[in-house]
Enzyme design. Structure first.
Site, PDB file in Angstrom:
ATOM      1  N   PRO A  24     -46.725 -17.032  30.596  1.00 48.98           N
ATOM      2  CA  PRO A  24     -47.082 -17.660  29.517  1.00 48.98           C
ATOM      3  C   PRO A  24     -46.069 -18.804  29.123  1.00 48.98           C
ATOM      4  CG  PRO A  24     -46.282 -15.552  29.097  1.00 48.98           C
ATOM      5  CD  PRO A  24     -46.215 -15.518  30.326  1.00 48.98           C
ATOM      6  N   ASN A 179     -39.117 -11.440  23.351  1.00 51.91           N
ATOM      7  CA  ASN A 179     -38.588 -12.976  23.017  1.00 51.91           C
ATOM      8  C   ASN A 179     -38.235 -13.106  21.539  1.00 51.91           C
ATOM      9  OD1 ASN A 179     -38.989 -13.049  25.801  1.00 51.91           O
ATOM     10  ND2 ASN A 179     -40.196 -14.990  25.876  1.00 51.91           N
ATOM     11  N   TYR A 181     -39.840 -12.382  18.778  1.00 52.69           N
ATOM     12  CA  TYR A 181     -40.921 -12.798  17.834  1.00 52.69           C
ATOM     13  C   TYR A 181     -41.055 -11.439  17.048  1.00 52.69           C
ATOM     14  CZ  TYR A 181     -40.979 -17.139  20.302  1.00 52.69           C
ATOM     15  OH  TYR A 181     -40.400 -18.249  20.629  1.00 52.69           O
ATOM     16  N   ARG A 228     -45.789  -7.649  26.688  1.00 55.40           N
ATOM     17  CA  ARG A 228     -44.605  -8.302  27.281  1.00 55.40           C
ATOM     18  C   ARG A 228     -43.397  -7.730  26.456  1.00 55.40           C
ATOM     19  NH1 ARG A 228     -42.860 -14.634  28.865  1.00 55.40           N
ATOM     20  NH2 ARG A 228     -42.168 -13.911  30.670  1.00 55.40           N
TER      21      ARG A 228
HETATM   22  C1  LIG Z   1     -41.905 -24.606  28.572  1.00 55.08           C
HETATM   23  C2  LIG Z   1     -41.894 -23.019  28.325  1.00 55.08           C
HETATM   24  C3  LIG Z   1     -42.341 -22.245  27.254  1.00 55.08           C
HETATM   25  C4  LIG Z   1     -42.391 -20.925  27.172  1.00 55.08           C
HETATM   26  N1  LIG Z   1     -43.255 -20.400  26.246  1.00 55.08           N
HETATM   27  C5  LIG Z   1     -43.381 -19.037  26.330  1.00 55.08           C
HETATM   28  C6  LIG Z   1     -44.574 -18.348  25.545  1.00 55.08           C
HETATM   29  O1  LIG Z   1     -45.376 -19.217  24.976  1.00 55.08           O
HETATM   30  N2  LIG Z   1     -44.643 -17.199  25.771  1.00 55.08           N
HETATM   31  C7  LIG Z   1     -43.582 -16.210  26.550  1.00 55.08           C
HETATM   32  O2  LIG Z   1     -43.792 -15.247  26.400  1.00 55.08           O
HETATM   33  N3  LIG Z   1     -42.755 -16.914  27.102  1.00 55.08           N
HETATM   34  C8  LIG Z   1     -42.616 -18.396  26.923  1.00 55.08           C
HETATM   35  N4  LIG Z   1     -41.765 -18.819  27.848  1.00 55.08           N
HETATM   36  C9  LIG Z   1     -40.812 -17.748  28.755  1.00 55.08           C
HETATM   37  C10 LIG Z   1     -41.582 -17.992  30.224  1.00 55.08           C
HETATM   38  O3  LIG Z   1     -42.812 -17.207  30.066  1.00 55.08           O
HETATM   39  C11 LIG Z   1     -40.757 -17.304  31.220  1.00 55.08           C
HETATM   40  O4  LIG Z   1     -40.168 -15.892  30.662  1.00 55.08           O
HETATM   41  C12 LIG Z   1     -39.375 -18.010  31.399  1.00 55.08           C
HETATM   42  O5  LIG Z   1     -39.694 -19.349  31.704  1.00 55.08           O
HETATM   43  C13 LIG Z   1     -38.515 -17.506  32.582  1.00 55.08           C
HETATM   44  O6  LIG Z   1     -39.364 -17.443  33.892  1.00 55.08           O
HETATM   45  P1  LIG Z   1     -39.180 -18.744  35.063  1.00 55.08           P
HETATM   46  O7  LIG Z   1     -37.532 -18.474  35.285  1.00 55.08           O
HETATM   47  O8  LIG Z   1     -40.053 -18.475  36.294  1.00 55.08           O
HETATM   48  O9  LIG Z   1     -39.474 -19.920  34.417  1.00 55.08           O
HETATM   49  C14 LIG Z   1     -41.688 -20.338  28.009  1.00 55.08           C
HETATM   50  C15 LIG Z   1     -41.064 -20.818  28.986  1.00 55.08           C
HETATM   51  C16 LIG Z   1     -40.729 -22.386  29.074  1.00 55.08           C
HETATM   52  C17 LIG Z   1     -40.026 -22.757  30.209  1.00 55.08           C
END
Ligand SMILES: Cc1cc2nc3c(=O)[nH]c(=O)nc-3n(C[C@H](O)[C@H](O)[C@H](O)COP(=O)(O)O)c2cc1C
Length: 369
Positions: A24, A179, A181, A228
């Protein structure tokens, strides 16, 4: 040659063509007064990524009250349901599956979103973080501690949003209990100082989460519900770990064995937690033995580490975030071990197509003219 673990189909409660999940990600492209996804942007964005085994949408607020970032879509109004239907149809027409992430930010918000009223939280404790408001980044404020009526209303908002998600054609819902929230604020001892049945003991601090889960279960089969968690989150989004943090997540995750969920979605630590005595450093390895259902893992994985964690038996599915921003054809690239494109952080949350729809597939970027 042996098939990569990430490419082996998965079929337990949800049938997926592969184990590569799009994590997400908030992209702040719902730049309209209704806070709805759009045909110009969201529909093609998710379509481009439909080859993922599963897409989990950006966090989507369950009510007007639940918002905390500018231009994020909701799933509480009729207009939003109709708009999301176009997204789910396009993903399904392209062979994909899609869950929506149900979001309430709690205290990670700002009065600018609520006509001057305070954001809601378990207790009146300022996270001392930033909120991305329509007027730019602003300091968070001390929120209002939720009354019992406000807790009950929020449970009902989640239930309503989950019902809407099914009407909109989603294959399931993910509860955003991660995270920092709202749910995480209830779980954590530094953000929850309540003295009623929602604070104090581990059972009390997790009560709100289980009430929401049970309410959603009345309108969505539990096999279509995911949740999550980010157990070793520390120093981000206003969360500080204490000695009860990991036992709290152990309690939640063990208790989820009594349910038959689509999956639990865990994050490895977002930061280096080697100096934090209360933290667990290897989340999947720690929690795998505690949970009998499907375990999805995320954070900082690539093709090699993603395959390895499944082969090692510590996860069933792997969610990739940033790699999916810049590689819409991530599955194809992993399959062929193609080079991966870099993402541009400057356009993560900016309006419009740039940095959103303009990342080419490997094949498109290698067409010679
Ligand atoms: C631009 C951006 C927006 C994100 N928005 C959310 C979100 O709406 N909900 C959520 O659970 N995590 C959010 N995350 C966290 C990601 O789901 C993920 O946990 C994080 O990017 C680490 O994974 P990665 O190393 O594969 O990018 C966001 C991350 C990024 C980079």
């Amino acid at each position: 040659m042996k098939k990569q673990a990430l490419l082996i189909p998965y079929n337990k409660n949800i049938a997926l063509d592969n184990r590569i999940v799009m994590a997400p990600m908030t992209r702040s492209r719902a730049t309209n007064v209704e806070n709805k996804p759009t045909e110009d942007l969201h529909v093609p964005y998710y379509k481009q990524r439909a080859s993922a085994g599963l897409i989990i949408t950006e966090g989507s607020q369950v009510s007007k009250q639940a918002v905390g970032y500018v231009n994020t879509p909701g799933i509480y109004s009729q207009e939003q349901v109709e708009a999301w239907s176009k997204v789910t149809k396009e993903v399904h027409d392209n062979g994909g599956k899609i869950f929506i992430q149900l979001w309430h930010v709690g205290r990670m918000s700002h009065p600018d979103f609520h006509d001057g009223d305070l954001p809601l939280a378990p207790s009146a404790i300022n996270p001392n973080a930033k909120s991305y408001t329509p007027n730019g980044f602003k300091d968070t404020v001390t929120p209002k501690a939720m009354s019992i009526d406000e807790i009950k209303q929020t449970v009902s908002d989640f239930k309503n949003a989950a019902k809407n998600a099914i009407v909109a054609g989603f294959d399931g819902v993910e509860i955003h209990s991660s995270n920092g929230y709202l749910f995480h604020q209830f779980f954590n001892g530094t953000s929850n100082h309540r003295t009623d049945e929602y604070g104090g003991s581990i059972e009390n601090r997790t009560r709100f989460f289980f009430e929401v889960l049970d309410a959603i279960k009345e309108v969505v089969p539990q096999q279509k519900i995911g949740a999550r968690f980010n157990p070793s989150l520390d120093g981000l989004f206003g969360i500080t770990m204490d000695e009860e943090t990991i036992p709290t997540f152990e309690y939640i995750i063990k208790r989820l064995n009594d349910y038959d969920l689509a999956y639990i979605h865990l994050s490895e630590p977002f930061t280096d937690v080697s100096n934090i005595p209360y933290a667990v450093q290897h989340i999947a390895a720690h929690f795998r033995p505690l949970y009998t259902g499907t375990l999805m893992i995320n954070s900082n994985f690539d093709r090699e580490s993603g395959n390895k964690i499944i082969e090692d038996g510590n996860a069933d599915l792997v969610a990739f975030g940033k790699l999916f921003i810049s590689n819409p054809d991530l599955v194809e690239r992993f399959k062929n071990n193609y080079e991966l494109a870099e993402w541009n952080e400057d356009t993560f949350y900016t309006p419009g197509k740039e940095g959103y729809l303009d990342y080419p597939t490997y094949k498109e970027s290698n067409i010679t003219v």
